[in-house]
Design a protein around this motif. Structure first.
Motif, PDB file in Angstrom:
ATOM      1  N   GLN A 207       0.828  -1.223   0.000  1.00 14.27           N
ATOM      2  CA  GLN A 207       0.000   0.000   0.000  1.00 14.27           C
ATOM      3  C   GLN A 207       0.859   1.269   0.000  1.00 14.27           C
ATOM      4  N   MET A 208       2.184   1.115   0.217  1.00  9.16           N
ATOM      5  CA  MET A 208       3.058   2.296   0.204  1.00  9.16           C
ATOM      6  C   MET A 208       3.267   2.829  -1.214  1.00  9.16           C
ATOM      7  N   LEU A 209       3.021   1.985  -2.206  1.00  4.21           N
ATOM      8  CA  LEU A 209       3.245   2.395  -3.603  1.00  4.21           C
ATOM      9  C   LEU A 209       2.220   3.460  -4.007  1.00  4.21           C
ATOM     10  N   SER A 210       2.643   4.501  -4.702  1.00  2.38           N
ATOM     11  CA  SER A 210       1.756   5.633  -5.026  1.00  2.38           C
ATOM     12  C   SER A 210       0.522   5.225  -5.824  1.00  2.38           C
ATOM     13  N   GLY A 211       0.676   4.371  -6.813  1.00  5.71           N
ATOM     14  CA  GLY A 211      -0.472   3.866  -7.562  1.00  5.71           C
ATOM     15  C   GLY A 211      -0.862   4.731  -8.754  1.00  5.71           C
TER      16      GLY A 211
ATOM     17  N   ASN B 282      12.472  17.766   9.087  1.00  4.50           N
ATOM     18  CA  ASN B 282      13.915  17.845   8.825  1.00  4.50           C
ATOM     19  C   ASN B 282      14.193  17.870   7.326  1.00  4.50           C
ATOM     20  N   TYR B 283      13.450  17.058   6.566  1.00  5.34           N
ATOM     21  CA  TYR B 283      13.658  17.038   5.113  1.00  5.34           C
ATOM     22  C   TYR B 283      13.309  18.408   4.513  1.00  5.34           C
ATOM     23  N   PHE B 284      12.210  18.991   4.990  1.00  3.86           N
ATOM     24  CA  PHE B 284      11.841  20.337   4.502  1.00  3.86           C
ATOM     25  C   PHE B 284      12.997  21.310   4.768  1.00  3.86           C
TER      26      PHE B 284
ATOM     27  N   ILE C 190       8.716  14.144  -0.964  1.00  5.94           N
ATOM     28  CA  ILE C 190       9.019  13.596   0.365  1.00  5.94           C
ATOM     29  C   ILE C 190       8.040  12.463   0.647  1.00  5.94           C
ATOM     30  N   ASP C 191       8.573  11.246   0.806  1.00  6.11           N
ATOM     31  CA  ASP C 191       7.696  10.081   0.997  1.00  6.11           C
ATOM     32  C   ASP C 191       8.445   8.998   1.783  1.00  6.11           C
ATOM     33  N   ALA C 192       9.150   9.413   2.870  1.00  3.72           N
ATOM     34  CA  ALA C 192       9.884   8.415   3.675  1.00  3.72           C
ATOM     35  C   ALA C 192       9.360   8.467   5.117  1.00  3.72           C
ATOM     36  N   ASP C 193      10.251   8.300   6.099  1.00  2.00           N
ATOM     37  CA  ASP C 193       9.843   8.235   7.506  1.00  2.00           C
ATOM     38  C   ASP C 193       9.195   9.555   7.952  1.00  2.00           C
ATOM     39  N   LYS C 194       8.002   9.419   8.495  1.00  2.00           N
ATOM     40  CA  LYS C 194       7.159  10.598   8.775  1.00  2.00           C
ATOM     41  C   LYS C 194       7.741  11.538   9.850  1.00  2.00           C
TER      42      LYS C 194
ATOM     43  N   ILE D  48      12.669  11.399  -1.774  1.00  4.60           N
ATOM     44  CA  ILE D  48      13.078  10.826  -0.482  1.00  4.60           C
ATOM     45  C   ILE D  48      12.092   9.697  -0.186  1.00  4.60           C
ATOM     46  N   GLY D  49      12.539   8.445  -0.346  1.00  3.68           N
ATOM     47  CA  GLY D  49      11.658   7.278  -0.178  1.00  3.68           C
ATOM     48  C   GLY D  49      11.380   6.613  -1.519  1.00  3.68           C
ATOM     49  N   THR D  50      12.287   5.718  -1.956  1.00  2.00           N
ATOM     50  CA  THR D  50      12.163   5.079  -3.280  1.00  2.00           C
ATOM     51  C   THR D  50      11.167   3.926  -3.255  1.00  2.00           C
ATOM     52  N   TYR D  51      11.275   3.073  -2.181  1.00  2.00           N
ATOM     53  CA  TYR D  51      10.511   1.818  -2.080  1.00  2.00           C
ATOM     54  C   TYR D  51      10.804   1.002  -3.345  1.00  2.00           C
ATOM     55  N   THR D  52       9.802   0.617  -4.161  1.00  2.00           N
ATOM     56  CA  THR D  52      10.117  -0.213  -5.339  1.00  2.00           C
ATOM     57  C   THR D  52      10.269   0.627  -6.619  1.00  2.00           C
ATOM     58  N   GLY D  53      10.227   1.937  -6.491  1.00  2.00           N
ATOM     59  CA  GLY D  53      10.575   2.791  -7.635  1.00  2.00           C
ATOM     60  C   GLY D  53       9.411   3.349  -8.435  1.00  2.00           C
ATOM     61  N   TYR D  54       8.170   3.057  -7.993  1.00  2.00           N
ATOM     62  CA  TYR D  54       7.007   3.480  -8.797  1.00  2.00           C
ATOM     63  C   TYR D  54       6.964   5.004  -8.976  1.00  2.00           C
ATOM     64  N   SER D  55       7.027   5.747  -7.862  1.00  2.00           N
ATOM     65  CA  SER D  55       6.888   7.210  -7.973  1.00  2.00           C
ATOM     66  C   SER D  55       8.103   7.826  -8.666  1.00  2.00           C
ATOM     67  N   ALA D  56       9.292   7.246  -8.467  1.00  2.00           N
ATOM     68  CA  ALA D  56      10.485   7.769  -9.156  1.00  2.00           C
ATOM     69  C   ALA D  56      10.286   7.688 -10.665  1.00  2.00           C
TER      70      ALA D  56
ATOM     71  N   ILE E 295      16.308   8.291  -2.827  1.00  2.00           N
ATOM     72  CA  ILE E 295      17.018   7.813  -1.628  1.00  2.00           C
ATOM     73  C   ILE E 295      16.149   6.823  -0.859  1.00  2.00           C
ATOM     74  N   ASP E 296      16.768   5.728  -0.414  1.00  2.00           N
ATOM     75  CA  ASP E 296      16.074   4.789   0.482  1.00  2.00           C
ATOM     76  C   ASP E 296      17.123   4.077   1.336  1.00  2.00           C
ATOM     77  N   ILE E 297      16.667   3.563   2.486  1.00  2.00           N
ATOM     78  CA  ILE E 297      17.578   2.791   3.334  1.00  2.00           C
ATOM     79  C   ILE E 297      17.410   1.291   3.115  1.00  2.00           C
ATOM     80  N   ASN E 298      16.395   0.890   2.332  1.00  2.00           N
ATOM     81  CA  ASN E 298      16.098  -0.539   2.177  1.00  2.00           C
ATOM     82  C   ASN E 298      16.916  -1.126   1.020  1.00  2.00           C
TER      83      ASN E 298
ATOM     84  N   PRO F 188      20.569   6.694   4.917  1.00  2.00           N
ATOM     85  CA  PRO F 188      19.549   7.594   5.470  1.00  2.00           C
ATOM     86  C   PRO F 188      19.531   8.943   4.729  1.00  2.00           C
ATOM     87  N   ALA F 189      18.334   9.417   4.437  1.00  2.00           N
ATOM     88  CA  ALA F 189      18.188  10.618   3.601  1.00  2.00           C
ATOM     89  C   ALA F 189      18.856  11.842   4.217  1.00  2.00           C
ATOM     90  N   THR F 190      18.831  11.963   5.548  1.00  2.00           N
ATOM     91  CA  THR F 190      19.454  13.148   6.159  1.00  2.00           C
ATOM     92  C   THR F 190      20.965  13.179   5.881  1.00  2.00           C
TER      93      THR F 190
HETATM   94  C1  LIG Z   1       6.054   5.040   1.426  1.00  2.00           C
HETATM   95  S1  LIG Z   1       7.531   4.252   0.924  1.00  2.00           S
HETATM   96  C2  LIG Z   1       7.936   5.125  -0.561  1.00  2.00           C
HETATM   97  C3  LIG Z   1       6.957   4.829  -1.680  1.00  2.00           C
HETATM   98  C4  LIG Z   1       7.381   5.322  -3.044  1.00  2.00           C
HETATM   99  N1  LIG Z   1       7.701   6.738  -3.027  1.00  2.00           N
HETATM  100  C5  LIG Z   1       6.269   5.074  -4.039  1.00  2.00           C
HETATM  101  O1  LIG Z   1       5.368   5.901  -4.150  1.00  2.00           O
HETATM  102  O2  LIG Z   1       6.272   4.013  -4.674  1.00  2.00           O
HETATM  103  C6  LIG Z   1       8.672   4.865   2.102  1.00  2.00           C
HETATM  104  C7  LIG Z   1      10.131   4.423   1.911  1.00  2.00           C
HETATM  105  O3  LIG Z   1      10.953   5.263   2.757  1.00  2.00           O
HETATM  106  C8  LIG Z   1      12.074   4.511   3.147  1.00  2.00           C
HETATM  107  N2  LIG Z   1      12.703   5.159   4.315  1.00  2.00           N
HETATM  108  C9  LIG Z   1      12.315   5.091   5.613  1.00  2.00           C
HETATM  109  N3  LIG Z   1      13.156   5.798   6.382  1.00  2.00           N
HETATM  110  C10 LIG Z   1      14.094   6.330   5.560  1.00  2.00           C
HETATM  111  C11 LIG Z   1      15.234   7.171   5.762  1.00  2.00           C
HETATM  112  N4  LIG Z   1      15.568   7.601   6.982  1.00  2.00           N
HETATM  113  N5  LIG Z   1      15.965   7.535   4.699  1.00  2.00           N
HETATM  114  C12 LIG Z   1      15.617   7.098   3.446  1.00  2.00           C
HETATM  115  N6  LIG Z   1      14.554   6.296   3.189  1.00  2.00           N
HETATM  116  C13 LIG Z   1      13.802   5.921   4.236  1.00  2.00           C
HETATM  117  C14 LIG Z   1      11.489   3.122   3.431  1.00  2.00           C
HETATM  118  O4  LIG Z   1      12.512   2.129   3.385  1.00  2.00           O
HETATM  119  C15 LIG Z   1      10.422   2.993   2.337  1.00  2.00           C
HETATM  120  O5  LIG Z   1      10.904   2.237   1.238  1.00  2.00           O
END
Ligand SMILES: C[S@@+](CC[C@H](N)C(=O)[O-])C[C@H]1O[C@@H](n2cnc3c(N)ncnc32)[C@H](O)[C@@H]1O
Length: 213
Positions: free
Chosen positions: A38-42, A143-145, A134-138, A64-72, A88-91, A117-119
């Motif tokens: 469900q994290m994928l933008s769709g 800080n990202y802003f 911006i789509d990573a850790d809430k 910030i937050g690649t996940y599987t690359g859909y939004s990128a 950027i992603d940590i996974n 880590p994005a920071t």
């Molecule tokens: C909601 S998903 C991104 C979804 C993606 N943008 C999309 O729409 O398909 C959030 C991603 O943020 C990554 N993430 C979490 N904390 C992070 C950090 N501190 N730095 C970089 N990436 C982080 C997670 O590993 C996860 O893959």
């Protein structure tokens, strides 16, 4: 919480541009094999971000937050001829899948994946951003802003995902968990920041679009 009646969402998707075939395949593989699909933008949000990117023709995009690359891959559709997208992603476990679809879509020379880590990564990327997603850790959204706001050109955009957080942002502050607090703090912060003008769009889980004045 489902914001839009599922039939209306289906109607909206049917009357929007179709996703490229590689994104349909990526979404199916994500749903079948990856945690938290469900994290994928769709489809609908993805076509919106593709449209914004095509209108802007960015030279430099930061995600910030690649996940599987859909939004990128959606954002990359609008890149100008020499434009680049840094994501950027940590996974590290998803990096191979991202790479596979970046190659399928033929963006291997324009999309750069960072795995840390994005920071830590953001200060190492040179240049002025046209568009930041911006789509990573809430809890880190504020800080990202702060890390990007003075590196965005006038007229550039920051788009932040999940700002409605399934409706949890309406909870009393004393009952919010850390993620909800981070998102509420972000909405409050950007609303008060005179360097940007904002519109919060109730697309999917909420997109805050902030334009650098
Ligand atoms: C909601 S998903 C991104 C979804 C993606 N943008 C999309 O729409 O398909 C959030 C991603 O943020 C990554 N993430 C979490 N904390 C992070 C950090 N501190 N730095 C970089 N990436 C982080 C997670 O590993 C996860 O893959």
């Amino acid at each position: 919480m489902q914001f839009l009646d599922p039939l209306l969402e289906q109607y909206a998707e049917e009357h929007s541009a179709p996703e490229p075939g590689y994104l349909i395949e990526l979404a199916e593989e994500t749903k079948a094999n990856v945690d938290l699909p469900q994290m994928l933008s769709g489809h609908l949000q993805g076509r919106f971000m593709s449209m914004i990117s095509k209108l802007m023709a960015p030279q430099l995009i930061l995600e910030i937050g690649t996940y599987t690359g859909y939004s990128a891959l959606c954002l990359a559709e609008g890149l100008s001829i020499k434009g680049k997208l840094h994501t950027i992603d940590i996974n590290t476990r998803l990096a191979g899948m991202v790479d596979k679809y970046v190659r399928k879509a033929d963006y291997q020379d324009r999309i750069h994946q960072h795995l840390a880590p994005a920071t830590e990564v953001i200060p190492t990327i040179e240049g002025t951003f046209d568009l930041v997603f911006i789509d990573a850790d809430k809890p880190n959204y504020c800080n990202y802003f702060d890390l990007v706001i003075d590196r965005i050109r006038s007229g550039g955009l920051i788009i932040a995902d999940n700002v409605l957080w399934s409706g949890h942002v309406l909870s009393p502050e004393s009952k919010m968990d850390n993620e909800t607090k981070g998102l509420h703090a972000y909405a409050t912060k950007v609303k008060a920041d005179h360097r940007v003008e904002n519109v919060l769009l109730p697309i999917r889980d909420g997109l805050m679009v902030s334009r650098r004045k």
